[in-house]
Write a protein that holds these residues in place. Structure first.
Motif, mmCIF file in Angstrom:
data_model
loop_
_atom_site.group_PDB
_atom_site.id
_atom_site.type_symbol
_atom_site.label_atom_id
_atom_site.label_comp_id
_atom_site.label_asym_id
_atom_site.label_seq_id
_atom_site.Cartn_x
_atom_site.Cartn_y
_atom_site.Cartn_z
ATOM 1 N N ASP A 7 -5.353 2.655 1.517
ATOM 2 C CA ASP A 7 -4.323 2.715 0.479
ATOM 3 C C ASP A 7 -4.570 3.948 -0.397
ATOM 4 N N GLY A 8 -3.532 4.751 -0.580
ATOM 5 C CA GLY A 8 -3.631 5.947 -1.401
ATOM 6 C C GLY A 8 -4.136 7.178 -0.672
ATOM 7 N N CYS A 9 -4.433 7.052 0.599
ATOM 8 C CA CYS A 9 -4.995 8.166 1.375
ATOM 9 C C CYS A 9 -3.911 8.991 2.054
ATOM 10 N N ALA A 10 -4.318 10.196 2.454
ATOM 11 C CA ALA A 10 -3.464 11.070 3.260
ATOM 12 C C ALA A 10 -3.840 10.883 4.719
ATOM 13 N N VAL A 11 -2.850 10.558 5.543
ATOM 14 C CA VAL A 11 -3.058 10.325 6.966
ATOM 15 C C VAL A 11 -2.276 11.385 7.740
ATOM 16 N N THR A 12 -2.964 12.032 8.675
ATOM 17 C CA THR A 12 -2.302 13.023 9.520
ATOM 18 C C THR A 12 -2.419 12.574 10.967
ATOM 19 N N THR A 13 -1.269 12.475 11.621
ATOM 20 C CA THR A 13 -1.217 12.151 13.040
ATOM 21 C C THR A 13 -0.927 13.440 13.803
ATOM 22 N N LEU A 14 -0.864 13.354 15.115
ATOM 23 C CA LEU A 14 -0.524 14.530 15.908
ATOM 24 C C LEU A 14 0.799 15.143 15.441
ATOM 25 N N GLU A 15 1.755 14.296 15.094
ATOM 26 C CA GLU A 15 3.054 14.806 14.634
ATOM 27 C C GLU A 15 2.931 15.657 13.380
ATOM 28 N N GLY A 16 1.908 15.428 12.586
ATOM 29 C CA GLY A 16 1.726 16.157 11.334
ATOM 30 C C GLY A 16 0.903 17.419 11.457
ATOM 31 N N LEU A 17 0.355 17.693 12.624
ATOM 32 C CA LEU A 17 -0.409 18.924 12.817
ATOM 33 C C LEU A 17 0.568 20.051 13.100
ATOM 34 N N CYS A 18 0.926 20.767 12.058
ATOM 35 C CA CYS A 18 2.004 21.761 12.160
ATOM 36 C C CYS A 18 1.574 23.101 11.580
ATOM 37 N N ILE A 61 0.849 -1.190 0.000
ATOM 38 C CA ILE A 61 0.000 0.000 0.000
ATOM 39 C C ILE A 61 0.882 1.236 0.000
ATOM 40 N N THR A 62 0.278 2.345 -0.362
ATOM 41 C CA THR A 62 0.955 3.634 -0.301
ATOM 42 C C THR A 62 0.108 4.576 0.543
ATOM 43 N N LEU A 63 0.730 5.176 1.525
ATOM 44 C CA LEU A 63 0.071 6.171 2.363
ATOM 45 C C LEU A 63 0.887 7.458 2.311
ATOM 46 N N THR A 64 0.204 8.561 2.379
ATOM 47 C CA THR A 64 0.898 9.833 2.575
ATOM 48 C C THR A 64 0.695 10.179 4.044
ATOM 49 N N VAL A 65 1.725 9.940 4.826
ATOM 50 C CA VAL A 65 1.660 10.150 6.272
ATOM 51 C C VAL A 65 2.345 11.465 6.603
ATOM 52 N N ASP A 98 2.234 14.318 5.129
ATOM 53 C CA ASP A 98 2.760 14.920 3.897
ATOM 54 C C ASP A 98 3.963 14.189 3.307
ATOM 55 N N ARG A 99 4.240 12.979 3.771
ATOM 56 C CA ARG A 99 5.351 12.200 3.224
ATOM 57 C C ARG A 99 4.791 10.885 2.684
ATOM 58 N N GLU A 100 4.913 10.698 1.368
ATOM 59 C CA GLU A 100 4.415 9.467 0.759
ATOM 60 C C GLU A 100 5.315 8.295 1.132
ATOM 61 N N THR A 101 4.663 7.205 1.527
ATOM 62 C CA THR A 101 5.391 6.038 2.008
ATOM 63 C C THR A 101 4.775 4.777 1.434
ATOM 64 N N GLY A 102 5.619 3.941 0.848
ATOM 65 C CA GLY A 102 5.177 2.628 0.397
ATOM 66 C C GLY A 102 5.399 1.632 1.520
ATOM 67 N N LEU A 103 4.398 0.805 1.779
ATOM 68 C CA LEU A 103 4.464 -0.117 2.902
ATOM 69 C C LEU A 103 3.996 -1.500 2.488
ATOM 70 N N GLU A 104 4.551 -2.510 3.123
ATOM 71 C CA GLU A 104 4.048 -3.863 2.970
ATOM 72 C C GLU A 104 3.344 -4.217 4.265
ATOM 73 N N VAL A 105 2.057 -4.574 4.153
ATOM 74 C CA VAL A 105 1.252 -4.861 5.333
ATOM 75 C C VAL A 105 0.481 -6.160 5.141
ATOM 76 N N GLU A 106 0.159 -6.779 6.247
ATOM 77 C CA GLU A 106 -0.724 -7.942 6.220
ATOM 78 C C GLU A 106 -2.146 -7.443 5.941
ATOM 79 N N PRO A 107 -2.972 -8.227 5.281
ATOM 80 C CA PRO A 107 -4.351 -7.792 5.016
ATOM 81 C C PRO A 107 -5.135 -7.463 6.283
ATOM 82 N N SER A 108 -4.794 -8.079 7.393
ATOM 83 C CA SER A 108 -5.509 -7.831 8.653
ATOM 84 C C SER A 108 -4.875 -6.737 9.512
#
Length: 159
Positions: free
Chosen positions: A67-78, A3-7, A9-19
């Motif tokens: 997958d393909g979404c933008a995710v913002t965590t507390l660290e990204g609230l700037c 999957i690819t997430l933009t965490v 503001d940084r795009e990241t490719g990840l390998e994850v288990e379906p669950s």
């Protein structure tokens, strides 16, 4: 699965288990330690993050479903709103142990960003999905109320 997430503001490719749930992926693979796992049943709000502009419980969200979404965590609230919320949380003594704080700030940020709620009872109702066992909520609600009333909705800013 890949999957690819933009965490934050940084795009990241990840390998994850379906669950795999988003909270685990964010903590373990993306090192976003503000995503806390409390109840792991979607009740406490400690894992709240913003996915494509909406607050979600990361403990209930399958990583593959964003997958393909933008995710913002507390660290990204700037931005200025996040800075004002952090200041208000400190000034109103809205944190003690700090476990609920990231989820509370993310929820408070969303409340302020939407610009629809300004009064204490409405904000208290909105924050009721987040559990805090230390503060009694008074400081948290006061902090969000203060910042919500400092902010002007986007429609008022345009002049």
């Amino acid at each position: 699965m890949n999957i690819t997430l933009t965490v934050n503001d940084r795009e990241t490719g990840l390998e994850v288990e379906p669950s795999a749930v988003l909270a685990d992926v964010l903590r373990e693979q993306c090192r976003q330690t503000s995503v806390h796992l409390g109840c792991e049943h979607g009740v406490c709000g400690a894992c709240n993050v913003i996915v494509d502009g909406k607050v979600v419980r990361a403990c209930l969200t399958l990583a593959g479903s964003v997958d393909g979404c933008a995710v913002t965590t507390l660290e990204g609230l700037c931005d200025a709103t996040a800075d004002r919320l952090r200041r208000a949380f400190s000034e109103h003594h809205a944190l003690q142990c700090g476990f609920c704080t990231p989820g509370m700030v993310v929820s408070g940020y969303d409340i302020v960003r939407r610009g629809q709620l300004r009064d204490e009872s409405a904000i208290r109702q909105c924050l009721s999905g987040n559990i805090c066992r230390c503060t009694g909520y008074h400081g948290i609600v006061a902090a969000v109320v203060e910042v919500a009333n400092e902010e002007r909705p986007i429609t008022e800013v345009q002049a």
